[in-house]
Scaffold this motif. Structure first.
Motif, PDB file in Angstrom:
ATOM      1  N   GLN A  64       4.193  13.824  -8.122  1.00 18.90           N
ATOM      2  CA  GLN A  64       4.169  12.694  -7.285  1.00 18.90           C
ATOM      3  C   GLN A  64       3.320  11.165  -6.350  1.00 18.90           C
ATOM      4  OE1 GLN A  64       7.890  13.987  -5.276  1.00 18.90           O
ATOM      5  NE2 GLN A  64       8.198  14.859  -6.717  1.00 18.90           N
ATOM      6  N   LEU A  65       2.310  12.674  -5.733  1.00 17.97           N
ATOM      7  CA  LEU A  65       1.507  12.045  -5.152  1.00 17.97           C
ATOM      8  C   LEU A  65       1.023  11.268  -5.745  1.00 17.97           C
ATOM      9  CD1 LEU A  65       0.102  11.996  -2.380  1.00 17.97           C
ATOM     10  CD2 LEU A  65      -1.315  13.896  -2.552  1.00 17.97           C
ATOM     11  N   THR A  66       0.450  11.105  -7.023  1.00 13.49           N
ATOM     12  CA  THR A  66      -0.311  10.362  -7.252  1.00 13.49           C
ATOM     13  C   THR A  66      -0.203   9.173  -7.289  1.00 13.49           C
ATOM     14  OG1 THR A  66      -1.770  12.375  -8.789  1.00 13.49           O
ATOM     15  CG2 THR A  66      -1.781   9.415 -10.005  1.00 13.49           C
ATOM     16  N   ASN A  67       1.352   8.680  -8.063  1.00 10.83           N
ATOM     17  CA  ASN A  67       2.433   8.174  -8.109  1.00 10.83           C
ATOM     18  C   ASN A  67       2.307   7.102  -6.688  1.00 10.83           C
ATOM     19  OD1 ASN A  67       2.856   8.550 -10.763  1.00 10.83           O
ATOM     20  ND2 ASN A  67       4.750   9.396 -10.661  1.00 10.83           N
ATOM     21  N   LEU A  68       2.308   7.654  -5.308  1.00 13.07           N
ATOM     22  CA  LEU A  68       2.623   7.400  -4.511  1.00 13.07           C
ATOM     23  C   LEU A  68       1.325   6.603  -3.782  1.00 13.07           C
ATOM     24  CD1 LEU A  68       4.429   9.804  -1.951  1.00 13.07           C
ATOM     25  CD2 LEU A  68       4.900   7.421  -2.830  1.00 13.07           C
ATOM     26  N   ILE A  69      -0.399   6.907  -5.234  1.00 13.08           N
ATOM     27  CA  ILE A  69      -0.895   6.129  -4.009  1.00 13.08           C
ATOM     28  C   ILE A  69      -1.503   5.208  -5.046  1.00 13.08           C
ATOM     29  CG2 ILE A  69      -3.705   6.801  -3.935  1.00 13.08           C
ATOM     30  CD1 ILE A  69      -3.206   9.504  -3.207  1.00 13.08           C
ATOM     31  N   CYS A  70      -1.089   4.846  -6.270  1.00 19.34           N
ATOM     32  CA  CYS A  70      -1.200   4.395  -7.277  1.00 19.34           C
ATOM     33  C   CYS A  70      -0.976   2.686  -6.475  1.00 19.34           C
ATOM     34  CB  CYS A  70      -1.113   4.015  -8.536  1.00 19.34           C
ATOM     35  SG  CYS A  70      -1.262   5.952  -9.612  1.00 19.34           S
ATOM     36  N   PRO A  71      -0.011   2.770  -6.355  1.00 20.16           N
ATOM     37  CA  PRO A  71       0.091   0.741  -5.488  1.00 20.16           C
ATOM     38  C   PRO A  71      -1.326   0.754  -4.558  1.00 20.16           C
ATOM     39  CG  PRO A  71       1.960   2.366  -5.628  1.00 20.16           C
ATOM     40  CD  PRO A  71       0.955   3.331  -6.024  1.00 20.16           C
ATOM     41  N   LEU A  72      -2.208   1.487  -3.763  1.00 19.00           N
ATOM     42  CA  LEU A  72      -2.774   0.980  -2.984  1.00 19.00           C
ATOM     43  C   LEU A  72      -4.221   1.349  -3.927  1.00 19.00           C
ATOM     44  CD1 LEU A  72      -1.763   3.677  -0.085  1.00 19.00           C
ATOM     45  CD2 LEU A  72      -1.575   0.872  -0.381  1.00 19.00           C
ATOM     46  N   GLU A  73      -4.519   1.530  -5.081  1.00 19.77           N
ATOM     47  CA  GLU A  73      -5.549   1.493  -6.178  1.00 19.77           C
ATOM     48  C   GLU A  73      -6.432   0.832  -5.544  1.00 19.77           C
ATOM     49  OE1 GLU A  73      -7.127   3.201 -10.648  1.00 19.77           O
ATOM     50  OE2 GLU A  73      -4.700   2.405 -10.176  1.00 19.77           O
ATOM     51  N   LYS A  74      -6.163  -0.337  -5.408  1.00 23.34           N
ATOM     52  CA  LYS A  74      -7.331  -1.819  -5.380  1.00 23.34           C
ATOM     53  C   LYS A  74      -8.457  -1.511  -4.168  1.00 23.34           C
ATOM     54  CE  LYS A  74      -4.776  -5.561  -8.024  1.00 23.34           C
ATOM     55  NZ  LYS A  74      -4.264  -6.602  -8.284  1.00 23.34           N
ATOM     56  N   ASN A  75      -7.023  -0.809  -3.294  1.00 24.34           N
ATOM     57  CA  ASN A  75      -8.074  -0.494  -1.674  1.00 24.34           C
ATOM     58  C   ASN A  75      -8.310   0.577  -1.488  1.00 24.34           C
ATOM     59  OD1 ASN A  75      -4.797  -1.837  -1.288  1.00 24.34           O
ATOM     60  ND2 ASN A  75      -6.953  -3.250  -0.949  1.00 24.34           N
ATOM     61  N   LEU A  76      -8.509   1.004  -2.741  1.00 26.90           N
ATOM     62  CA  LEU A  76      -9.126   2.995  -2.473  1.00 26.90           C
ATOM     63  C   LEU A  76     -11.124   2.537  -3.357  1.00 26.90           C
ATOM     64  CD1 LEU A  76      -6.521   4.771  -4.117  1.00 26.90           C
ATOM     65  CD2 LEU A  76      -6.838   4.258  -1.041  1.00 26.90           C
ATOM     66  N   THR A  77     -11.799   3.889  -3.310  1.00 29.72           N
ATOM     67  CA  THR A  77     -13.383   3.920  -3.017  1.00 29.72           C
ATOM     68  C   THR A  77     -13.379   5.088  -4.982  1.00 29.72           C
ATOM     69  OG1 THR A  77     -13.874   5.508  -1.638  1.00 29.72           O
ATOM     70  CG2 THR A  77     -13.918   2.715  -1.095  1.00 29.72           C
ATOM     71  N   GLU A  78     -12.213   5.562  -4.840  1.00 30.47           N
ATOM     72  CA  GLU A  78     -12.066   6.244  -5.665  1.00 30.47           C
ATOM     73  C   GLU A  78     -10.521   6.246  -6.632  1.00 30.47           C
ATOM     74  OE1 GLU A  78     -14.526  10.276  -4.743  1.00 30.47           O
ATOM     75  OE2 GLU A  78     -13.239  10.005  -2.878  1.00 30.47           O
ATOM     76  N   SER A  79     -10.130   7.023  -7.676  1.00 29.60           N
ATOM     77  CA  SER A  79      -9.366   7.425  -8.412  1.00 29.60           C
ATOM     78  C   SER A  79      -8.768   7.412  -7.396  1.00 29.60           C
ATOM     79  CB  SER A  79      -9.382   7.279  -9.693  1.00 29.60           C
ATOM     80  OG  SER A  79      -9.838   8.483  -9.667  1.00 29.60           O
ATOM     81  N   PRO A  80      -6.666   7.498  -7.282  1.00 25.66           N
ATOM     82  CA  PRO A  80      -5.841   7.890  -7.866  1.00 25.66           C
ATOM     83  C   PRO A  80      -5.954   9.464  -7.521  1.00 25.66           C
ATOM     84  CG  PRO A  80      -4.754   5.800  -7.547  1.00 25.66           C
ATOM     85  CD  PRO A  80      -6.590   6.164  -8.276  1.00 25.66           C
ATOM     86  N   ALA A  81      -5.981  10.140  -8.988  1.00 29.32           N
ATOM     87  CA  ALA A  81      -5.986  11.165  -9.583  1.00 29.32           C
ATOM     88  C   ALA A  81      -7.942  11.936  -9.086  1.00 29.32           C
ATOM     89  CB  ALA A  81      -6.421  10.584 -11.293  1.00 29.32           C
ATOM     90  N   ILE A  82      -8.237  11.317  -8.151  1.00 27.37           N
ATOM     91  CA  ILE A  82      -9.263  12.312  -7.938  1.00 27.37           C
ATOM     92  C   ILE A  82      -8.844  12.291  -6.423  1.00 27.37           C
ATOM     93  CG2 ILE A  82     -11.689  11.875  -6.627  1.00 27.37           C
ATOM     94  CD1 ILE A  82     -12.531  10.884  -9.148  1.00 27.37           C
ATOM     95  N   ILE A  83      -8.445  11.333  -5.452  1.00 27.86           N
ATOM     96  CA  ILE A  83      -7.707  11.213  -4.575  1.00 27.86           C
ATOM     97  C   ILE A  83      -6.584  13.096  -4.723  1.00 27.86           C
ATOM     98  CG2 ILE A  83      -6.118  10.548  -2.849  1.00 27.86           C
ATOM     99  CD1 ILE A  83      -7.743   8.443  -3.500  1.00 27.86           C
TER     100      ILE A  83
END
Length: 281
Positions: A64-83
């Motif tokens: 669930q958390l990975t899915n919540l972070i995924c829409p913001l991926e372009k604004n991240l310095t690391e992948s949603p999976a790592i976060i």
């Protein structure tokens, strides 16, 4: 379709193409928080949500958390999976911190019957818990979602804690309604605050966005109801007590007692204006 309507729809389409963020689902964010609370603290499970499958629930929350972070991926310095992985690695430490918060509330509130009651129903504990989850995500560079989580808690409890605030161990919020803790607030260990307290800025200006705008509250401070403490240079020294309804915009030394001066004038009628009293014997 009129020309004005077509022009308006074209404007919306252009705006959509340029929009910087894709927001995670707000209902999903709320569900994630509540399911995470039920995993960590079984006493928060009601009769419809009880689950004995810890590993299964843990993995579902991970997804669930990975899915919540995924829409913001372009604004991240690391992948949603790592976060996500790093968040769950930090979860035991966050859990230990929340236990300290719960014990602080239970030990200091005479109305509390114990830690289980605090965890199950106290809005102050719930708001602190959501803040600690959101703060961890903010520390990892996740935009928007941390604020979405704390605003969900704000709606549930009336307690507004910005995820950027820094809050130490054994934090106590009693009653809680109307509490506001700003983004650059620093709070030490063993601090206690009551309903209506504001830890805010002296004025609002966009140019101050990257500066410390909110106060520092040192260890072992008690702040009573409806006190307002403002300003990035304002420091409340350790072991101080700030009374109810105090308005504070300057620092106070450690071991200070600051209170609102209240004056009562009792006005008595003159003896001539009093009605005679008849005694019956």
């Amino acid at each position: 379709m009129t020309t004005d309507t077509s022009s308006f729809l074209e404007h919306l389409q252009t705006q959509r193409a340029r929009y910087r963020y894709r927001l995670p689902s707000r209902p999903d964010a709320g569900r994630f928080i509540d399911q995470l609370m039920r995993l960590l603290f079984p006493v928060t499970q009601d009769c419809k949500s009880v689950s004995q499958h810890v590993e299964e629930t843990y993995q579902a929350l991970h997804d669930q958390l990975t899915n919540l972070i995924c829409p913001l991926e372009k604004n991240l310095t690391e992948s949603p999976a790592i976060i996500t992985e790093r968040f769950f690695e930090r979860l035991p430490a966050i859990y230990d911190s929340l236990l300290l918060d719960a014990h602080s509330i239970a030990d200091n509130d005479p109305a509390s019957i114990g830690v289980e009651e605090v965890v199950a129903v106290y809005p102050g504990f719930y708001a602190i818990a959501v803040y600690r989850f959101a703060h961890e995500l903010l520390q990892q560079g996740v935009p928007l979602l941390p604020r979405m989580l704390t605003e969900y808690a704000h709606g549930q409890t009336g307690i507004d804690i910005h995820p950027g605030a820094t809050i130490g161990r054994s934090f106590f919020i009693d009653h809680g309604t109307g509490v506001v803790i700003g983004e650059t607030t620093i709070i030490g260990n063993n601090v206690k605050i009551y309903q209506g307290v504001t830890l805010g800025a002296t004025y609002v200006a966009k140019s101050m966005a990257q500066k410390k705008r909110h106060p520092t509250i040192e260890n072992n401070v008690v702040i009573y109801a409806n006190a307002t403490i403002l300003g990035g240079h304002t420091v409340v020294g350790h072991d101080s007590v700030i009374g109810g309804n105090v308005w504070l915009t300057s620092s106070v030394e450690p071991h200070s007692l600051v209170f609102h001066q209240h004056q009562t004038d009792v006005r008595l009628k003159s003896l001539e204006s009093l009605e005679p009293i008849n005694f019956v014997i």
